[in-house]
Design a protein around this motif. Structure first.
Motif, mmCIF file in Angstrom:
data_model
loop_
_atom_site.group_PDB
_atom_site.id
_atom_site.type_symbol
_atom_site.label_atom_id
_atom_site.label_comp_id
_atom_site.label_asym_id
_atom_site.label_seq_id
_atom_site.Cartn_x
_atom_site.Cartn_y
_atom_site.Cartn_z
ATOM 1 N N GLN A 61 11.137 5.028 -2.433
ATOM 2 C CA GLN A 61 12.023 4.581 -3.654
ATOM 3 C C GLN A 61 12.434 3.022 -2.932
ATOM 4 O O GLN A 61 12.493 2.054 -3.932
ATOM 5 N N ALA A 62 12.465 2.780 -1.912
ATOM 6 C CA ALA A 62 12.714 1.345 -1.470
ATOM 7 C C ALA A 62 11.508 0.528 -1.316
ATOM 8 O O ALA A 62 11.685 -0.601 -1.151
ATOM 9 N N LEU A 63 10.222 0.957 -1.590
ATOM 10 C CA LEU A 63 9.102 0.325 -1.413
ATOM 11 C C LEU A 63 8.431 0.072 -2.815
ATOM 12 O O LEU A 63 8.893 0.858 -3.894
ATOM 13 N N ASN A 64 7.383 -0.511 -3.172
ATOM 14 C CA ASN A 64 6.676 -0.298 -4.172
ATOM 15 C C ASN A 64 5.067 -0.365 -4.013
ATOM 16 O O ASN A 64 4.776 -1.137 -2.919
ATOM 17 N N VAL A 65 4.496 0.159 -4.784
ATOM 18 C CA VAL A 65 2.828 0.242 -4.407
ATOM 19 C C VAL A 65 2.059 -0.957 -4.266
ATOM 20 O O VAL A 65 1.129 -0.953 -3.476
ATOM 21 N N ASN A 66 2.570 -2.013 -4.896
ATOM 22 C CA ASN A 66 1.909 -3.212 -4.557
ATOM 23 C C ASN A 66 1.977 -3.814 -2.883
ATOM 24 O O ASN A 66 1.057 -4.347 -2.763
ATOM 25 N N GLN A 67 3.043 -3.454 -2.532
ATOM 26 C CA GLN A 67 3.147 -3.883 -0.790
ATOM 27 C C GLN A 67 2.037 -3.091 -0.311
ATOM 28 O O GLN A 67 1.421 -3.745 0.449
ATOM 29 N N ILE A 68 2.031 -1.904 -0.414
ATOM 30 C CA ILE A 68 1.010 -1.237 0.178
ATOM 31 C C ILE A 68 -0.528 -1.428 -0.226
ATOM 32 O O ILE A 68 -1.595 -1.741 0.483
ATOM 33 N N GLU A 69 -0.813 -1.977 -1.454
ATOM 34 C CA GLU A 69 -1.939 -2.125 -1.922
ATOM 35 C C GLU A 69 -2.260 -3.420 -1.438
ATOM 36 O O GLU A 69 -3.518 -3.663 -0.922
ATOM 37 N N THR A 70 -1.671 -4.465 -1.122
ATOM 38 C CA THR A 70 -1.667 -5.775 -0.576
ATOM 39 C C THR A 70 -2.098 -5.617 0.757
ATOM 40 O O THR A 70 -3.182 -6.300 1.119
ATOM 41 N N SER A 71 -1.297 -4.690 1.591
ATOM 42 C CA SER A 71 -1.814 -4.610 2.811
ATOM 43 C C SER A 71 -3.075 -3.796 3.088
ATOM 44 O O SER A 71 -3.864 -3.993 4.092
ATOM 45 N N MET A 72 -3.246 -2.814 2.436
ATOM 46 C CA MET A 72 -4.373 -1.709 2.711
ATOM 47 C C MET A 72 -5.465 -1.681 1.948
ATOM 48 O O MET A 72 -6.620 -1.267 2.063
ATOM 49 N N GLY A 73 -5.344 -2.425 0.592
ATOM 50 C CA GLY A 73 -6.341 -2.545 -0.128
ATOM 51 C C GLY A 73 -6.213 -1.624 -1.379
ATOM 52 O O GLY A 73 -5.632 -0.396 -1.074
ATOM 53 N N SER A 74 -6.918 -1.619 -2.401
ATOM 54 C CA SER A 74 -6.691 -0.807 -3.899
ATOM 55 C C SER A 74 -7.254 0.646 -3.265
ATOM 56 O O SER A 74 -6.571 1.639 -3.974
ATOM 57 N N GLU A 75 -8.480 0.446 -3.137
ATOM 58 C CA GLU A 75 -9.164 2.043 -2.990
ATOM 59 C C GLU A 75 -8.551 2.609 -2.112
ATOM 60 O O GLU A 75 -8.656 3.944 -2.028
ATOM 61 N N PHE A 76 -8.234 2.036 -0.917
ATOM 62 C CA PHE A 76 -7.790 3.112 0.207
ATOM 63 C C PHE A 76 -6.322 3.628 -0.413
ATOM 64 O O PHE A 76 -6.031 4.706 0.058
ATOM 65 N N THR A 77 -5.605 2.735 -1.131
ATOM 66 C CA THR A 77 -4.202 3.265 -1.528
ATOM 67 C C THR A 77 -4.330 4.432 -2.388
ATOM 68 O O THR A 77 -3.616 5.335 -2.405
ATOM 69 N N LYS A 78 -5.461 4.106 -3.266
ATOM 70 C CA LYS A 78 -5.599 5.116 -4.420
ATOM 71 C C LYS A 78 -6.029 6.376 -3.882
ATOM 72 O O LYS A 78 -5.563 7.593 -4.092
ATOM 73 N N ALA A 79 -6.936 6.369 -2.965
ATOM 74 C CA ALA A 79 -7.275 7.645 -2.418
ATOM 75 C C ALA A 79 -6.229 8.277 -1.279
ATOM 76 O O ALA A 79 -6.126 9.458 -1.551
ATOM 77 N N ALA A 80 -5.399 7.568 -0.758
ATOM 78 C CA ALA A 80 -4.405 8.136 -0.190
ATOM 79 C C ALA A 80 -3.244 8.732 -0.968
ATOM 80 O O ALA A 80 -2.753 9.603 -0.514
ATOM 81 N N LEU A 81 -3.024 7.977 -2.053
ATOM 82 C CA LEU A 81 -2.043 8.542 -2.806
ATOM 83 C C LEU A 81 -2.394 9.897 -3.425
ATOM 84 O O LEU A 81 -1.683 10.759 -3.704
ATOM 85 N N GLU A 82 -3.609 9.757 -3.949
ATOM 86 C CA GLU A 82 -4.255 11.182 -4.488
ATOM 87 C C GLU A 82 -4.222 12.262 -3.312
ATOM 88 O O GLU A 82 -3.671 13.446 -3.762
ATOM 89 N N LYS A 83 -4.598 12.121 -2.236
ATOM 90 C CA LYS A 83 -4.609 13.007 -1.050
ATOM 91 C C LYS A 83 -3.080 13.575 -1.008
ATOM 92 O O LYS A 83 -2.761 14.790 -0.958
#
Length: 583
Positions: A61-83
């Motif tokens: 809740q203290a973070l947002n997905v854009n922070q992770i996407e910027t750091s890790m890339g959208s494809e990785f972020t999407k795959a990790a969130l789905e898992k």
């Protein structure tokens, strides 16, 4: 739209997808934390898990997905969130199923459930770790929380308490015995009730019975024999407390209580083993289950937790033989119980017996035994009783009919054809109805008895237009088998099906008496346009006109009358004229 506009649009869509995933994960975390809080058995294990999941909720809740996407890339972020979403769902379902299911069943298999929860906790920790949140620009307390969550979930051990282990062992020992007394059953129930903060009374027994019976029904539908047998044993254990009376219409067959089956069940997949293999510590598992366990990066024994120096699998030949022997004995007991049920006057027991028998008689050994037990007339007789499972009864008859001609004769002698035709006439056509007639019609000596059965041929003709292609094709095959009899071919034509009539007429070339009789019958029939499509067959017209050369005035007369019958139909005029001119 410019290239830049298109690019922005794609990025917006990708961001929306990630945001939706992020929100979904957040909701899953909240639901999982809530679901875990009020678990009544092995509370400490689940309470610790719930605390870590709640902290994960606070962190995300203290973070947002854009922070992770910027750091890790959208494809990785999407795959990790789905898992992560998938693993959270699995954990939520497991806990929900446990809470809504039987206490006895959970306690008996608590080791397996807790082990699976431990793996899920580790998987969730690994996924959270893969986000590398520690590298993001966030508050120190959040970084500390992130580290704590990963460490706690990754090292979490879901262990059975000593008391739960004792109760599970007592349940297992109790259900493996073919007999048990009320006193021991009540004492065991009291221990179970204490473990789950409940009262050891009739209300608890009733609730447990309802849950176990429902699950048993589901397992029977899914053909999960081992689980179904175990559930039956647990049900029998509860009735042994005598706190609740067994309903009079409930099947009391206890054939499955004769043998302990615990050692035949794979601790990983909770199913009876088919290909049991042993690992170096001596414990055995279903091959596929232990292979998948090792593929997930585990190098210990799922049962004793011993670290393994080798992942070699050795076929457990003795265990496999024991399982196969048990299955054979179980089928023998099941067959005898089914025979007793079929011979009973209780519709409930009969239906249960039919359900069991329909699978058994598909095996040649039990098909022979069923006939020897005189069950064929009983299956046929059951088709008259609307209270009984006609689908299962017809499946039994079909299996018996396809086995041998002796069984087929017994079916016909018992009135199976008449009974099946009557049911089809009344619109009660089941999947195996026509299949039985097809098997019977393959035997030449039975064709006359089948075709002479009242309404048989008209009903089969009506089924040619059945929307089920399997039913219509089988009905056509039966008619083809019956059409070797000229009389039946005529009856088919009278019912509106002329293909077999035409085929039989052509086969009778050189048998002018037969053809004359068929021509005479055709002259008396009511014809329709669709009938003419079959009758304009060139070979048929040729053979019909050729009958004019007969030396018998009666046969020639029959032919002339038949031709006059056909001439008014435009589709027939051209074919007949050509042949008559040549003649």
């Amino acid at each position: 739209m410019s290239w830049m506009d298109f690019r922005i649009g794609i990025e917006d869509v990708g961001g929306a997808v990630l945001q939706e995933l992020w929100n979904r994960v957040g909701l899953q975390i909240v639901d999982l934390a809530k679901e875990t809080r009020d678990v009544v058995l092995e509370k400490d294990n689940f309470r610790e898990f719930s605390t870590s999941i709640s902290e994960l909720d606070t962190l995300l809740q203290a973070l947002n997905v854009n922070q992770i996407e910027t750091s890790m890339g959208s494809e990785f972020t999407k795959a990790a969130l789905e898992k992560l979403d998938s693993q959270l769902r699995k954990a939520h379902k497991m806990i929900k199923d446990y809470k809504s299911g039987s206490y006895l069943r959970f306690i008996l298999h608590s080791h397996s459930v807790l082990s699976q929860m431990q793996y899920l906790a580790k998987d969730i920790a690994a996924i959270v770790s893969s986000f590398e949140l520690i590298n993001l620009d966030m508050a120190v307390n959040l970084k500390s929380m992130n580290t704590r969550i990963i460490e706690h979930l990754g090292s979490m051990e879901f262990r059975m308490s000593a008391s739960t282990q004792t109760i599970a062992s007592e349940i297992k020992n109790s259900i493996s015995r073919s007999s048990r007394n009320r006193e021991s059953a009540v004492k065991l129930l009291e221990k179970i009730a204490e473990a789950v903060d409940a009262n050891a009374d009739a209300s608890l027994v009733k609730n447990e019975l309802a849950l176990l019976k429902q699950e048993k029904h589901e397992m029977e539908v899914q053909k999960k024999l081992a689980v179904s047998l175990e559930l039956s044993q647990l049900i029998h254990l509860l009735y042994s407390t005598e706190m609740v009376s067994r309903p009079l219409n409930e099947d009391t067959s206890t054939y499955h209580n004769q043998y302990p089956i615990g050692s035949f069940i794979c601790p990983l997949c909770d199913e009876m083993m088919v290909d049991p293999v042993a690992i170096i510590c001596g414990h055995s598992f279903e091959r596929k289950a232990i292979e998948e366990y090792f593929k997930r990066g585990n190098y210990d024994c799922p049962t004793c937790r011993q670290d393994l120096q080798s992942l070699e699998l050795t076929p457990n030949v003795n265990l496999r033989s024991s399982i196969q022997e048990w299955k054979k004995r179980d089928m023998d007991w099941k067959f005898q119980a089914a025979v007793a049920g079929i011979n009973s006057d209780d519709p409930f027991r009969k239906n249960k017996a039919f359900d069991d028998m329909q699978d058994l008689v598909d095996i040649s050994e039990y098909a022979v035994k069923a006939a020897e037990e005189g069950l064929i007339p009983k299956f046929v007789e059951s088709l008259k009783d609307t209270r009984l499972n006609s689908v299962a009864a017809e499946k039994c008859l079909y299996c018996l009919a396809k086995y041998c001609e002796d069984h087929q004769l017994q079916l016909v002698d018992a009135g199976a054809v008449r009974r099946i035709v009557k049911r089809m006439y009344n619109g009660e056509t089941e999947a195996n109805s026509v299949s039985i007639l097809l098997e019977l019609s393959k035997t030449e000596t039975l064709i006359e008895r089948i075709g002479n059965t009242k309404d048989c041929i008209p009903v089969l003709v009506s089924l040619l237009s059945n929307p089920n292609p399997d039913t219509s094709s089988k009905a056509k095959a039966v008619l083809q088998n019956l059409s070797s009899n000229t009389h039946f071919a005529v009856k088919m034509a009278e019912a509106g099906y002329f293909q077999s009539f035409v085929a039989r007429f052509n086969q009778a070339a050189g048998q002018q008496e037969t053809q004359a009789l068929m021509a005479e019958a055709l002259e008396k029939m009511q014809l329709k346009e669709n009938s003419i499509n079959d009758l304009k067959d060139k070979q048929f017209v040729h053979n019909l006109v050729h009958l004019l050369s007969s030396n018998s005035p009666a046969w020639k007369s029959a032919c002339i009358k038949c031709v006059k019958k056909l001439v008014p139909y435009p589709k027939m005029i051209l074919s007949l004229n050509k042949k008559l001119l040549r003649f």
